[in-house]
Design a protein around this motif. Structure first.
Motif, PDB file in Angstrom:
ATOM      1  N   THR A  81      89.056  56.843  31.687  1.00 26.60           N
ATOM      2  CA  THR A  81      88.390  55.703  32.234  1.00 26.60           C
ATOM      3  C   THR A  81      88.045  54.571  31.105  1.00 26.60           C
ATOM      4  O   THR A  81      87.387  55.039  30.261  1.00 26.60           O
ATOM      5  CB  THR A  81      87.432  55.998  32.992  1.00 26.60           C
ATOM      6  N   GLY A  82      88.814  53.277  31.233  1.00 27.85           N
ATOM      7  CA  GLY A  82      88.135  52.666  30.360  1.00 27.85           C
ATOM      8  C   GLY A  82      86.829  52.032  30.707  1.00 27.85           C
ATOM      9  O   GLY A  82      86.569  51.500  31.715  1.00 27.85           O
ATOM     10  N   THR A  83      85.868  51.999  29.819  1.00 27.54           N
ATOM     11  CA  THR A  83      84.318  51.662  30.003  1.00 27.54           C
ATOM     12  C   THR A  83      84.106  50.421  30.669  1.00 27.54           C
ATOM     13  O   THR A  83      83.129  50.119  31.690  1.00 27.54           O
ATOM     14  CB  THR A  83      83.620  51.847  28.813  1.00 27.54           C
ATOM     15  N   VAL A  84      85.158  49.204  30.385  1.00 23.15           N
ATOM     16  CA  VAL A  84      84.987  47.939  31.041  1.00 23.15           C
ATOM     17  C   VAL A  84      85.763  47.705  32.345  1.00 23.15           C
ATOM     18  O   VAL A  84      85.471  46.702  32.950  1.00 23.15           O
ATOM     19  CB  VAL A  84      85.504  46.912  29.994  1.00 23.15           C
ATOM     20  N   TYR A  85      86.203  48.890  32.813  1.00 29.07           N
ATOM     21  CA  TYR A  85      86.794  48.726  34.322  1.00 29.07           C
ATOM     22  C   TYR A  85      86.023  48.759  35.372  1.00 29.07           C
ATOM     23  O   TYR A  85      86.281  48.275  36.442  1.00 29.07           O
ATOM     24  CB  TYR A  85      87.988  49.720  34.259  1.00 29.07           C
ATOM     25  N   PHE A 133      82.522  49.533  22.482  1.00 26.87           N
ATOM     26  CA  PHE A 133      81.765  50.810  22.029  1.00 26.87           C
ATOM     27  C   PHE A 133      80.512  50.672  22.442  1.00 26.87           C
ATOM     28  O   PHE A 133      79.840  51.824  22.661  1.00 26.87           O
ATOM     29  CB  PHE A 133      82.021  50.929  20.545  1.00 26.87           C
ATOM     30  N   GLU A 134      79.824  49.421  22.213  1.00 30.08           N
ATOM     31  CA  GLU A 134      78.417  49.580  22.689  1.00 30.08           C
ATOM     32  C   GLU A 134      78.319  49.729  24.115  1.00 30.08           C
ATOM     33  O   GLU A 134      77.216  50.289  24.779  1.00 30.08           O
ATOM     34  CB  GLU A 134      77.915  48.222  22.542  1.00 30.08           C
ATOM     35  N   ARG A 135      78.935  49.204  24.876  1.00 26.59           N
ATOM     36  CA  ARG A 135      79.274  49.310  26.278  1.00 26.59           C
ATOM     37  C   ARG A 135      79.741  50.681  26.621  1.00 26.59           C
ATOM     38  O   ARG A 135      79.044  51.249  27.820  1.00 26.59           O
ATOM     39  CB  ARG A 135      80.291  48.433  27.155  1.00 26.59           C
ATOM     40  N   GLY A 156      69.484  47.937  28.671  1.00 25.87           N
ATOM     41  CA  GLY A 156      70.316  47.879  27.496  1.00 25.87           C
ATOM     42  C   GLY A 156      70.900  46.572  27.217  1.00 25.87           C
ATOM     43  O   GLY A 156      70.288  45.399  27.696  1.00 25.87           O
ATOM     44  N   ARG A 157      71.708  46.315  26.110  1.00 28.14           N
ATOM     45  CA  ARG A 157      71.999  45.115  25.603  1.00 28.14           C
ATOM     46  C   ARG A 157      73.021  44.526  26.633  1.00 28.14           C
ATOM     47  O   ARG A 157      72.764  43.307  26.821  1.00 28.14           O
ATOM     48  CB  ARG A 157      72.508  45.394  24.232  1.00 28.14           C
ATOM     49  N   HIS A 158      73.994  45.394  27.121  1.00 26.52           N
ATOM     50  CA  HIS A 158      74.693  44.746  28.124  1.00 26.52           C
ATOM     51  C   HIS A 158      74.668  45.038  29.561  1.00 26.52           C
ATOM     52  O   HIS A 158      75.145  44.699  30.437  1.00 26.52           O
ATOM     53  CB  HIS A 158      76.265  45.588  27.707  1.00 26.52           C
ATOM     54  N   TYR A 159      73.763  46.012  29.938  1.00 28.73           N
ATOM     55  CA  TYR A 159      73.456  46.639  31.483  1.00 28.73           C
ATOM     56  C   TYR A 159      72.113  46.697  31.467  1.00 28.73           C
ATOM     57  O   TYR A 159      71.403  47.266  31.080  1.00 28.73           O
ATOM     58  CB  TYR A 159      74.514  47.808  31.841  1.00 28.73           C
ATOM     59  N   LYS A 187      83.490  55.983  15.156  1.00 27.44           N
ATOM     60  CA  LYS A 187      82.755  55.710  16.242  1.00 27.44           C
ATOM     61  C   LYS A 187      83.008  56.683  17.540  1.00 27.44           C
ATOM     62  O   LYS A 187      81.778  57.312  18.026  1.00 27.44           O
ATOM     63  CB  LYS A 187      82.987  54.093  16.935  1.00 27.44           C
ATOM     64  N   THR A 188      84.200  57.013  17.985  1.00 25.47           N
ATOM     65  CA  THR A 188      84.665  57.780  18.880  1.00 25.47           C
ATOM     66  C   THR A 188      84.155  59.048  18.929  1.00 25.47           C
ATOM     67  O   THR A 188      83.297  59.653  19.499  1.00 25.47           O
ATOM     68  CB  THR A 188      85.912  57.819  19.194  1.00 25.47           C
TER      69      THR A 188
END
Length: 287
Positions: A81-85, A133-135, A156-159, A187-188
């Motif tokens: 899954t793409g984290t931004v989906y 990656f932050e998300r 969080g920063r984004h959520y 990172k990964t």
């Protein structure tokens, strides 16, 4: 060595009219044959290495819910899954639902996302790679919090989640296993060492080095490298002979992989799945 099936292609001879029946037959055949995993891609358009974007592509979690009803033992996940989906709270709820309805067989496969074409096409946000990656890290943190029953606010920063309530809780304990896909060394694989129960790498001459990098990240994080399940993408082509497959999986097992997860060519014909079940799975079970 375990054998896993990923279904990346939904364009079959019968078209959409028989797609449900075709998928049910594929999943049941794989489950009966002893495949450890039934996975699908999480994309909205078909990707270039498989076919043109206009080819049929099903939404991943609707599909996994359907496949759960036609299987009884294989674990179920996206690769990945793409984290931004999806918003993280929704994703945690989706995996919880799949886990409960499948009797505890759901895994979360997740990554930073890469396909900007489909995101632009359907209006999904596709921030720069550093933000993705932050998300991704925040998504994993939120899922773990919700699966632990922690309803305190997440900032969080984004959520930001005021009350991450999650009922029912997953059946899997302590939580559905997390697979972080991809081989990025800075990172990964660091996120794998910090959070994941499994990784997935693509085959290539650098596989051994990738595992060495993961080991180093585990040492830095104080994590037991051996407790992480190492999976590798593999295309099963019985037309080349099953002995070649057995030999390939033997080499991957020697490197340290415990599951080869990927496409079975012409899986919709079912015979290739049955052949892998009869001639490959027993041969590699002790590796």
């Amino acid at each position: 060595m375990k054998v896993g099936l990923q279904i990346p292609d939904f364009t079959y001879p019968g078209g959409p009219a028989t797609l449900g029946a075709d998928l049910a037959a594929i999943a049941k055949a794989a489950d009966d044959a002893g495949f450890a995993t039934v996975a699908v891609m999480d994309h909205f358009f078909q990707i270039g290495v498989v076919g043109p974007p206009e080819n049929d592509m099903l939404e991943a979690y609707t599909t996994l819910g359907y496949l759960a009803a036609h299987t009884s033992r294989a674990k179920l996940l996206t690769l990945v899954t793409g984290t931004v989906y999806r918003q993280p709270g929704l994703l945690a709820k989706i995996i919880s639902t799949l886990d409960v309805l499948s009797g505890g067989r759901a895994w979360l496969g997740v990554g930073a996302a890469w396909n900007d074409e489909e995101s632009r096409g359907l209006g999904f946000p596709f921030p720069p790679v550093a933000e993705r990656f932050e998300r991704l890290e925040e998504t994993v943190q939120i899922c773990l919090r919700m699966w632990a029953g922690d309803e305190t606010p997440y900032n969080g920063r984004h959520y930001q989640l005021e009350r991450p309530l999650n009922r029912p809780q997953p059946l899997s304990r302590p939580h559905p296993p997390i697979m972080i896909g991809g081989g990025g060394e800075k990172k990964t694989l660091r996120l794998v060492a910090r959070y994941a129960q499994a990784c997935n790498l693509f085959p290539g001459p650098d596989l051994a080095r990738k595992l060495d990098v993961l080991r180093a990240h585990c040492e830095a994080e104080g994590r037991d490298y051996d407790e992480i399940v190492k999976t590798v993408y593999y295309v099963y082509d019985v037309g080349q002979g099953t002995q070649k497959i057995v030999d390939d999986l033997g080499h991957l097992a020697e490197l340290g992989f415990s599951e080869a997860l990927g496409q079975v060519k012409d899986a919709h014909r079912l015979t290739p799945l049955e052949t892998v079940g009869a001639e490959v799975i027993p041969a590699v079970a002790a590796l």
